[in-house]
Design a protein around this motif. Structure first.
Motif, PDB file in Angstrom:
ATOM      1  N   ARG A  41      40.579  61.726   2.660  1.00 52.08           N
ATOM      2  CA  ARG A  41      39.135  61.517   2.522  1.00 52.08           C
ATOM      3  C   ARG A  41      38.794  60.159   1.912  1.00 52.08           C
ATOM      4  NH1 ARG A  41      39.203  66.379  -0.283  1.00 52.08           N
ATOM      5  NH2 ARG A  41      38.210  65.343  -2.042  1.00 52.08           N
ATOM      6  N   SER A  42      39.681  59.634   1.100  1.00 45.22           N
ATOM      7  CA  SER A  42      39.391  58.390   0.377  1.00 45.22           C
ATOM      8  C   SER A  42      39.308  57.161   1.278  1.00 45.22           C
ATOM      9  CB  SER A  42      40.468  58.148  -0.688  1.00 45.22           C
ATOM     10  OG  SER A  42      41.707  57.775  -0.078  1.00 45.22           O
ATOM     11  N   GLY A  43      39.866  57.253   2.481  1.00 47.31           N
ATOM     12  CA  GLY A  43      39.904  56.101   3.377  1.00 47.31           C
ATOM     13  C   GLY A  43      41.207  55.323   3.285  1.00 47.31           C
ATOM     14  N   LEU A  44      42.015  55.620   2.238  1.00 46.27           N
ATOM     15  CA  LEU A  44      43.284  54.901   2.091  1.00 46.27           C
ATOM     16  C   LEU A  44      44.253  55.271   3.208  1.00 46.27           C
ATOM     17  CD1 LEU A  44      44.726  52.893   0.222  1.00 46.27           C
ATOM     18  CD2 LEU A  44      45.715  54.857  -0.972  1.00 46.27           C
ATOM     19  N   ALA A  45      44.161  56.507   3.692  1.00 44.61           N
ATOM     20  CA  ALA A  45      45.035  56.920   4.793  1.00 44.61           C
ATOM     21  C   ALA A  45      44.831  56.017   6.002  1.00 44.61           C
ATOM     22  CB  ALA A  45      44.761  58.380   5.156  1.00 44.61           C
ATOM     23  N   ARG A  46      43.584  55.724   6.299  1.00 45.69           N
ATOM     24  CA  ARG A  46      43.290  54.874   7.448  1.00 45.69           C
ATOM     25  C   ARG A  46      43.869  53.481   7.260  1.00 45.69           C
ATOM     26  NH1 ARG A  46      43.553  54.243  12.467  1.00 45.69           N
ATOM     27  NH2 ARG A  46      42.114  52.697  13.357  1.00 45.69           N
ATOM     28  N   ARG A  47      43.829  52.959   6.053  1.00 50.56           N
ATOM     29  CA  ARG A  47      44.386  51.628   5.791  1.00 50.56           C
ATOM     30  C   ARG A  47      45.898  51.627   5.974  1.00 50.56           C
ATOM     31  NH1 ARG A  47      41.713  49.494   0.298  1.00 50.56           N
ATOM     32  NH2 ARG A  47      42.966  47.654   0.857  1.00 50.56           N
ATOM     33  N   ARG A 104      55.325  58.087  15.139  1.00 49.80           N
ATOM     34  CA  ARG A 104      54.622  58.823  16.192  1.00 49.80           C
ATOM     35  C   ARG A 104      53.220  58.280  16.454  1.00 49.80           C
ATOM     36  NH1 ARG A 104      59.137  60.063  17.677  1.00 49.80           N
ATOM     37  NH2 ARG A 104      59.879  62.225  17.865  1.00 49.80           N
ATOM     38  N   ASP A 105      52.790  57.329  15.654  1.00 51.16           N
ATOM     39  CA  ASP A 105      51.470  56.712  15.831  1.00 51.16           C
ATOM     40  C   ASP A 105      50.368  57.767  15.939  1.00 51.16           C
ATOM     41  OD1 ASP A 105      49.711  54.553  16.015  1.00 51.16           O
ATOM     42  OD2 ASP A 105      49.787  54.497  18.191  1.00 51.16           O
ATOM     43  N   VAL A 106      50.366  58.675  14.972  1.00 51.69           N
ATOM     44  CA  VAL A 106      49.359  59.734  14.907  1.00 51.69           C
ATOM     45  C   VAL A 106      48.679  59.633  13.543  1.00 51.69           C
ATOM     46  CG1 VAL A 106      51.051  61.400  14.031  1.00 51.69           C
ATOM     47  CG2 VAL A 106      48.990  62.214  15.157  1.00 51.69           C
ATOM     48  N   THR A 107      47.431  59.987  13.449  1.00 53.45           N
ATOM     49  CA  THR A 107      46.719  59.842  12.190  1.00 53.45           C
ATOM     50  C   THR A 107      47.208  60.864  11.163  1.00 53.45           C
ATOM     51  OG1 THR A 107      44.934  61.370  12.757  1.00 53.45           O
ATOM     52  CG2 THR A 107      44.655  59.053  13.412  1.00 53.45           C
ATOM     53  N   PHE A 108      47.053  60.503   9.897  1.00 57.34           N
ATOM     54  CA  PHE A 108      47.399  61.440   8.833  1.00 57.34           C
ATOM     55  C   PHE A 108      46.505  62.677   8.902  1.00 57.34           C
ATOM     56  CE2 PHE A 108      49.147  57.560   6.770  1.00 57.34           C
ATOM     57  CZ  PHE A 108      50.444  58.018   6.577  1.00 57.34           C
ATOM     58  N   SER A 109      45.277  62.486   9.303  1.00 54.13           N
ATOM     59  CA  SER A 109      44.361  63.609   9.432  1.00 54.13           C
ATOM     60  C   SER A 109      44.864  64.604  10.472  1.00 54.13           C
ATOM     61  CB  SER A 109      42.956  63.114   9.813  1.00 54.13           C
ATOM     62  OG  SER A 109      42.061  64.186   9.945  1.00 54.13           O
ATOM     63  N   ARG A 110      45.372  64.091  11.582  1.00 59.33           N
ATOM     64  CA  ARG A 110      45.904  64.969  12.640  1.00 59.33           C
ATOM     65  C   ARG A 110      47.158  65.690  12.144  1.00 59.33           C
ATOM     66  NH1 ARG A 110      46.356  68.575  15.202  1.00 59.33           N
ATOM     67  NH2 ARG A 110      47.064  68.822  17.350  1.00 59.33           N
ATOM     68  N   ILE A 111      48.003  64.984  11.416  1.00 54.03           N
ATOM     69  CA  ILE A 111      49.186  65.625  10.847  1.00 54.03           C
ATOM     70  C   ILE A 111      48.757  66.736   9.894  1.00 54.03           C
ATOM     71  CG2 ILE A 111      51.242  65.298   9.416  1.00 54.03           C
ATOM     72  CD1 ILE A 111      51.265  62.357  10.399  1.00 54.03           C
ATOM     73  N   TRP A 112      47.770  66.435   9.061  1.00 54.35           N
ATOM     74  CA  TRP A 112      47.287  67.382   8.063  1.00 54.35           C
ATOM     75  C   TRP A 112      46.714  68.645   8.712  1.00 54.35           C
ATOM     76  CZ3 TRP A 112      47.551  69.175   3.468  1.00 54.35           C
ATOM     77  CH2 TRP A 112      46.471  69.808   2.838  1.00 54.35           C
ATOM     78  N   ASP A 113      46.178  68.507   9.908  1.00 57.16           N
ATOM     79  CA  ASP A 113      45.666  69.678  10.622  1.00 57.16           C
ATOM     80  C   ASP A 113      46.765  70.700  10.883  1.00 57.16           C
ATOM     81  OD1 ASP A 113      43.057  68.809  10.736  1.00 57.16           O
ATOM     82  OD2 ASP A 113      43.228  67.970  12.757  1.00 57.16           O
ATOM     83  N   ARG A 114      48.009  70.222  10.950  1.00 58.81           N
ATOM     84  CA  ARG A 114      49.120  71.100  11.331  1.00 58.81           C
ATOM     85  C   ARG A 114      50.165  71.304  10.228  1.00 58.81           C
ATOM     86  NH1 ARG A 114      48.158  73.920  15.711  1.00 58.81           N
ATOM     87  NH2 ARG A 114      50.389  74.305  15.685  1.00 58.81           N
ATOM     88  N   ILE A 115      50.306  70.300   9.348  1.00 56.10           N
ATOM     89  CA  ILE A 115      51.416  70.329   8.388  1.00 56.10           C
ATOM     90  C   ILE A 115      50.900  70.058   6.981  1.00 56.10           C
ATOM     91  CG2 ILE A 115      53.649  69.346   7.760  1.00 56.10           C
ATOM     92  CD1 ILE A 115      53.914  68.366  10.668  1.00 56.10           C
ATOM     93  N   SER A 116      51.113  71.000   6.087  1.00 53.69           N
ATOM     94  CA  SER A 116      50.716  70.810   4.692  1.00 53.69           C
ATOM     95  C   SER A 116      51.888  70.258   3.883  1.00 53.69           C
ATOM     96  CB  SER A 116      50.261  72.137   4.090  1.00 53.69           C
ATOM     97  OG  SER A 116      51.365  73.026   3.948  1.00 53.69           O
ATOM     98  N   ILE A 117      51.597  69.786   2.696  1.00 50.25           N
ATOM     99  CA  ILE A 117      52.670  69.317   1.815  1.00 50.25           C
ATOM    100  C   ILE A 117      53.589  70.477   1.456  1.00 50.25           C
ATOM    101  CG2 ILE A 117      53.241  68.192  -0.370  1.00 50.25           C
ATOM    102  CD1 ILE A 117      51.825  66.378   1.645  1.00 50.25           C
ATOM    103  N   ARG A 118      53.026  71.639   1.228  1.00 52.88           N
ATOM    104  CA  ARG A 118      53.861  72.795   0.885  1.00 52.88           C
ATOM    105  C   ARG A 118      54.800  73.171   2.033  1.00 52.88           C
ATOM    106  NH1 ARG A 118      49.476  73.946  -2.416  1.00 52.88           N
ATOM    107  NH2 ARG A 118      50.047  74.542  -4.536  1.00 52.88           N
TER     108      ARG A 118
END
Length: 209
Positions: A41-47, A104-118
């Motif tokens: 959410r912070s925008g740092l992921a996009r950077r 894989r050139d995929v966004t962190f947001s897309r990864i987060w939709d499927r894979i949590s840190i836990r």
């Protein structure tokens, strides 16, 4: 595959992301998935995704955590980073995520939709000493829609309490419990509720078992 930034920066990005996650969770006491959500959410992921050199190479892990927490949680005071002789599972999670996103050139947001840190933490014992391509293969499998999984198991993988999931899915706890205990089938939920529940769990409706 075309990558967003040069391979020469990847190892440094992996170390910084591992340090960031470890510092935020172990030194600042944030829940891993809560912090990761703030990172996105912070925008740092996009950077990170576009290879902004000032973050993939120009900041330390704790400094990246400062940026996330000051923006997403309005935090101003931060403890000194502790020295650790051994890397934690949280460091490995950040390290792997940085590589996977780049590879894989995929966004962190897309990864987060499927894979949590836990979920990654559960993979750590078997994979942290293996070649990183093994972790990539496992994450590829998680990124693809798969077989039906119970709401109960998905909730545990996401690290959510029944109350937290119910809130995210706009359900009551008793409604959620009926689904988890098999008293009500997911296919009998209203489309609106099923969609909200699937979104909260990071899966497709068809995967709810």
């Amino acid at each position: 595959m075309t990558h967003a930034y040069d391979e020469m920066y990847v190892e440094g990005a992996m170390v910084r992301m591992g340090d960031m996650l470890e510092y935020a969770c172990l030194d600042c006491d944030y829940d891993p998935d809560s912090f990761w959500s703030m990172f996105i959410r912070s925008g740092l992921a996009r950077r990170f995704e576009i290879g902004d050199v000032s973050v993939v190479a120009g900041k330390s892990g704790p400094e990246l955590a400062y940026m996330v927490l000051s923006k997403a949680d309005h935090r101003r005071n931060f403890p000194k980073a502790k020295w650790r002789e051994d890397r934690s599972d949280l460091y490995w999670c950040g390290w792997v995520l940085a590589y996977y996103q780049w590879d894989r050139d995929v966004t962190f947001s897309r990864i987060w939709d499927r894979i949590s840190i836990r979920m990654l933490q559960k993979m750590y014992p078997a994979l942290h000493e293996a070649d990183i391509t093994k972790a990539v293969d496992e994450m590829d499998a998680l990124m693809k829609p798969g077989e039906k999984r119970s709401v109960h198991s998905l909730r545990l993988l996401r690290g959510l309490t029944q109350q937290e999931l119910a809130d995210k899915a706009h359900m009551t706890v008793s409604q959620l419990q009926r689904v988890e205990y098999g008293e009500r089938k997911t296919e009998n939920l209203s489309l609106k509720t099923a969609l909200a529940l699937a979104k909260a769990l990071g899966v497709e409706v068809e995967e709810l078992g």
